[in-house]
Each structure stands twice: as structure tokens, then as C-alpha cells.
Design a protein around this motif. Structure first.
Motif, PDB file in Angstrom:
ATOM      1  N   GLY A  74      18.570 -12.225  -2.149  1.00  0.00           N
ATOM      2  CA  GLY A  74      18.199 -13.631  -2.116  1.00  0.00           C
ATOM      3  C   GLY A  74      19.437 -14.497  -2.145  1.00  0.00           C
ATOM      4  O   GLY A  74      20.565 -14.006  -2.062  1.00  0.00           O
ATOM      5  N   THR A  75      19.224 -15.790  -2.278  1.00  0.00           N
ATOM      6  CA  THR A  75      20.322 -16.756  -2.376  1.00  0.00           C
ATOM      7  C   THR A  75      19.986 -17.704  -3.530  1.00  0.00           C
ATOM      8  O   THR A  75      18.838 -17.753  -3.979  1.00  0.00           O
ATOM      9  CB  THR A  75      20.457 -17.581  -1.075  1.00  0.00           C
ATOM     10  OG1 THR A  75      19.259 -18.353  -0.891  1.00  0.00           O
ATOM     11  CG2 THR A  75      20.700 -16.679   0.135  1.00  0.00           C
ATOM     12  N   GLY A 106      19.781  -7.245   2.262  1.00  0.00           N
ATOM     13  CA  GLY A 106      18.531  -7.182   3.014  1.00  0.00           C
ATOM     14  C   GLY A 106      17.377  -7.898   2.348  1.00  0.00           C
ATOM     15  O   GLY A 106      17.560  -8.700   1.430  1.00  0.00           O
ATOM     16  N   ASP A 107      16.184  -7.601   2.860  1.00  0.00           N
ATOM     17  CA  ASP A 107      14.953  -8.239   2.383  1.00  0.00           C
ATOM     18  C   ASP A 107      14.530  -7.701   1.024  1.00  0.00           C
ATOM     19  O   ASP A 107      14.564  -6.491   0.790  1.00  0.00           O
ATOM     20  CB  ASP A 107      13.792  -7.997   3.356  1.00  0.00           C
ATOM     21  CG  ASP A 107      13.930  -8.764   4.647  1.00  0.00           C
ATOM     22  OD1 ASP A 107      14.873  -9.559   4.770  1.00  0.00           O
ATOM     23  OD2 ASP A 107      13.080  -8.560   5.529  1.00  0.00           O
ATOM     24  N   TYR A 138      16.321 -12.888 -11.039  1.00  0.00           N
ATOM     25  CA  TYR A 138      16.409 -13.669  -9.803  1.00  0.00           C
ATOM     26  C   TYR A 138      17.665 -13.214  -9.065  1.00  0.00           C
ATOM     27  O   TYR A 138      18.760 -13.271  -9.612  1.00  0.00           O
ATOM     28  CB  TYR A 138      16.524 -15.166 -10.088  1.00  0.00           C
ATOM     29  CG  TYR A 138      15.331 -15.782 -10.756  1.00  0.00           C
ATOM     30  CD1 TYR A 138      14.086 -15.798 -10.140  1.00  0.00           C
ATOM     31  CD2 TYR A 138      15.453 -16.365 -12.016  1.00  0.00           C
ATOM     32  CE1 TYR A 138      12.987 -16.379 -10.755  1.00  0.00           C
ATOM     33  CE2 TYR A 138      14.351 -16.953 -12.636  1.00  0.00           C
ATOM     34  CZ  TYR A 138      13.127 -16.950 -12.001  1.00  0.00           C
ATOM     35  OH  TYR A 138      12.047 -17.522 -12.617  1.00  0.00           O
ATOM     36  N   SER A 139      17.498 -12.759  -7.821  1.00  0.00           N
ATOM     37  CA  SER A 139      18.636 -12.289  -7.037  1.00  0.00           C
ATOM     38  C   SER A 139      19.194 -13.432  -6.205  1.00  0.00           C
ATOM     39  O   SER A 139      18.487 -14.021  -5.384  1.00  0.00           O
ATOM     40  CB  SER A 139      18.210 -11.134  -6.122  1.00  0.00           C
ATOM     41  OG  SER A 139      19.308 -10.702  -5.361  1.00  0.00           O
ATOM     42  N   HIS A 140      20.480 -13.729  -6.431  1.00  0.00           N
ATOM     43  CA  HIS A 140      21.162 -14.792  -5.692  1.00  0.00           C
ATOM     44  C   HIS A 140      22.137 -14.251  -4.664  1.00  0.00           C
ATOM     45  O   HIS A 140      22.735 -15.037  -3.933  1.00  0.00           O
ATOM     46  CB  HIS A 140      21.930 -15.700  -6.656  1.00  0.00           C
ATOM     47  CG  HIS A 140      21.046 -16.514  -7.525  1.00  0.00           C
ATOM     48  ND1 HIS A 140      21.544 -17.285  -8.544  1.00  0.00           N
ATOM     49  CD2 HIS A 140      19.704 -16.680  -7.558  1.00  0.00           C
ATOM     50  CE1 HIS A 140      20.547 -17.912  -9.158  1.00  0.00           C
ATOM     51  NE2 HIS A 140      19.425 -17.549  -8.580  1.00  0.00           N
ATOM     52  N   VAL A 141      22.312 -12.914  -4.609  1.00  0.00           N
ATOM     53  CA  VAL A 141      23.293 -12.332  -3.698  1.00  0.00           C
ATOM     54  C   VAL A 141      22.665 -11.222  -2.860  1.00  0.00           C
ATOM     55  O   VAL A 141      22.509 -11.362  -1.658  1.00  0.00           O
ATOM     56  CB  VAL A 141      24.534 -11.793  -4.466  1.00  0.00           C
ATOM     57  CG1 VAL A 141      25.507 -11.107  -3.512  1.00  0.00           C
ATOM     58  CG2 VAL A 141      25.216 -12.912  -5.237  1.00  0.00           C
ATOM     59  N   HIS A 142      22.292 -10.104  -3.498  1.00  0.00           N
ATOM     60  CA  HIS A 142      21.853  -8.921  -2.752  1.00  0.00           C
ATOM     61  C   HIS A 142      20.499  -9.088  -2.065  1.00  0.00           C
ATOM     62  O   HIS A 142      20.307  -8.626  -0.941  1.00  0.00           O
ATOM     63  CB  HIS A 142      21.820  -7.689  -3.661  1.00  0.00           C
ATOM     64  CG  HIS A 142      23.178  -7.205  -4.039  1.00  0.00           C
ATOM     65  ND1 HIS A 142      24.023  -6.596  -3.142  1.00  0.00           N
ATOM     66  CD2 HIS A 142      23.849  -7.251  -5.219  1.00  0.00           C
ATOM     67  CE1 HIS A 142      25.148  -6.284  -3.744  1.00  0.00           C
ATOM     68  NE2 HIS A 142      25.077  -6.678  -4.997  1.00  0.00           N
ATOM     69  N   GLY A 186      12.758 -13.660  -0.586  1.00  0.00           N
ATOM     70  CA  GLY A 186      14.116 -13.168  -0.824  1.00  0.00           C
ATOM     71  C   GLY A 186      14.732 -12.400   0.324  1.00  0.00           C
ATOM     72  O   GLY A 186      14.200 -11.394   0.780  1.00  0.00           O
ATOM     73  N   LYS A 187      15.882 -12.883   0.780  1.00  0.00           N
ATOM     74  CA  LYS A 187      16.700 -12.209   1.789  1.00  0.00           C
ATOM     75  C   LYS A 187      18.151 -12.468   1.404  1.00  0.00           C
ATOM     76  O   LYS A 187      18.555 -13.617   1.253  1.00  0.00           O
ATOM     77  CB  LYS A 187      16.439 -12.763   3.180  1.00  0.00           C
ATOM     78  CG  LYS A 187      15.059 -12.468   3.730  1.00  0.00           C
ATOM     79  CD  LYS A 187      14.856 -13.126   5.084  1.00  0.00           C
ATOM     80  CE  LYS A 187      13.474 -13.039   5.658  1.00  0.00           C
ATOM     81  NZ  LYS A 187      12.416 -12.477   4.904  1.00  0.00           N
TER      82      LYS A 187
END
Length: 171
Positions: free
Chosen positions: A44-45, A141-142, A38-42, A136-137
Motif C-alpha cells: 500500500g501507500t 504488489g497487491d 497498515y502497509s505504506h510501502v510493500h 492496497g497496492k
């Protein structure tokens, strides 16, 4: 001091961000490429996570080995740590890779997913993967663009990844 290798399997393949002497297709054993973080930085949040690649246990993975000059070692590792270790979801490990054309493996640095970390997604269904990719953004980027760029780079290298190809057709 001699040159050293870095193994890339996701965005490092198409956007390494560091100087290298050479790059070659390479394989690592014991890990496989997976959309399991799960991406929380690059990409996504924390409120709207994206999904990014990790090296997860088992199998093998084809990617790119980058050979870096000895005098660039500390600078390169500092850059990679600032990029890959933002939330500590990856573990930096020494590993053995086999660059194409070599008969013997070489030692490399790579980043594998920490399966105990809260951002470890594990094995998600295709529908769940799509949902996280589409929402995810993040700072880089997206998430959708990240997945499609990785798939395109794998295609350019004639590496076929069934899971990623299936997702790409739905994006």
C-alpha cells in the motif's frame, strides 16, 4: 558460533528471501497472527494503505521456523531488517519457538507489531479489513495477492485460520 532460527508467520513463510539450512513448522506462544498493520510501502501507500500481518499480543501462532547457518547470520539479519523495518512498525525480538519434532523450544528472531506505532491498525472489522486489502497496492504488489498467498500457504501446511479463511472467500 552456531546456527540460529527465524520465525515466519506471513509472507516470510512463502517468500523468505534468505538462505536457510532447514525449515519446519513451528509455534510461538504469547502472540497471534493478525492483519493489524497498515502497509505504506510493500502492499500500500500512505494515501491508500493496504493491510499486512503482524504478530500481536496474546494466544499462539503456527508458522515456519527457518534454521540459518551461523556464517549467514549477519547477512540474513541485514536482509530481514531492510525488509521488515522499512517504517519501524515491527520490533525485532528474540523469542522461543517450538519447531515440529522438537521436545524443547529454541531461540529465534521474529518481528512483532509495535502497538504504539501509527501504522498499528489494531483489531479491525471484517469490512474494514476487506476495504484496506482491496485498495492496497505497493512496492511488493497487491495486498489481495498477499493475503491469498498467505492463506494458500497456511492451507498447504494444514493450518486453519478462521479470520483469514473468511476474508479469502470474499476476495
Amino acid at each position: 558460533m552456531k546456527s540460529f532460527w527465524v520465525f515466519g508467520y506471513g509472507s516470510l513463510m512463502w517468500r523468505p528471501g534468505f538462505e536457510f539450512i532447514e525449515q519446519r513448522r513451528a509455534r510461538i506462544h504469547g502472540y497471534h497472527r493478525s492483519l493489524c498493520v497498515y502497509s505504506h510501502v510493500h502492499r500500500g501507500t500512505p494515501e491508500r494503505p493496504g493491510l499486512v500481518m503482524g504478530l500481536d499480543r496474546g494466544g499462539s501462532c503456527d508458522g515456519i521456523g527457518f534454521r540459518v547457518a551461523a556464517e549467514k547470520r549477519e547477512h540474513t539479519l541485514a536482509y530481514l531488517r531492510s525488509r521488515e523495518q522499512v517504517t519501524m512498525v515491527y520490533r525485532e525480538i528474540p523469542c522461543r519457538i517450538r519447531p515440529s519434532g522438537d521436545t524443547a523450544p529454541v531461540e529465534a528472531v521474529t518481528y512483532v507489531v509495535d502497538c504504539q506505532h501509527a501504522q498499528y491498525a489494531g483489531q479491525l472489522s471484517a469490512e474494514d479489513q476487506l476495504r484496506f486489502i482491496l485498495q492496497g497496492k505497493g512496492q511488493s504488489g497487491d495486498c489481495r495477492d498477499y493475503v491469498l498467498a498467505t492463506v494458500q500457504h497456511l492451507r498447504d501446511m494444514t493450518i486453519h485460520d478462521n479470520t483469514l479463511e473468511h476474508l479469502a472467500t470474499r476476495l
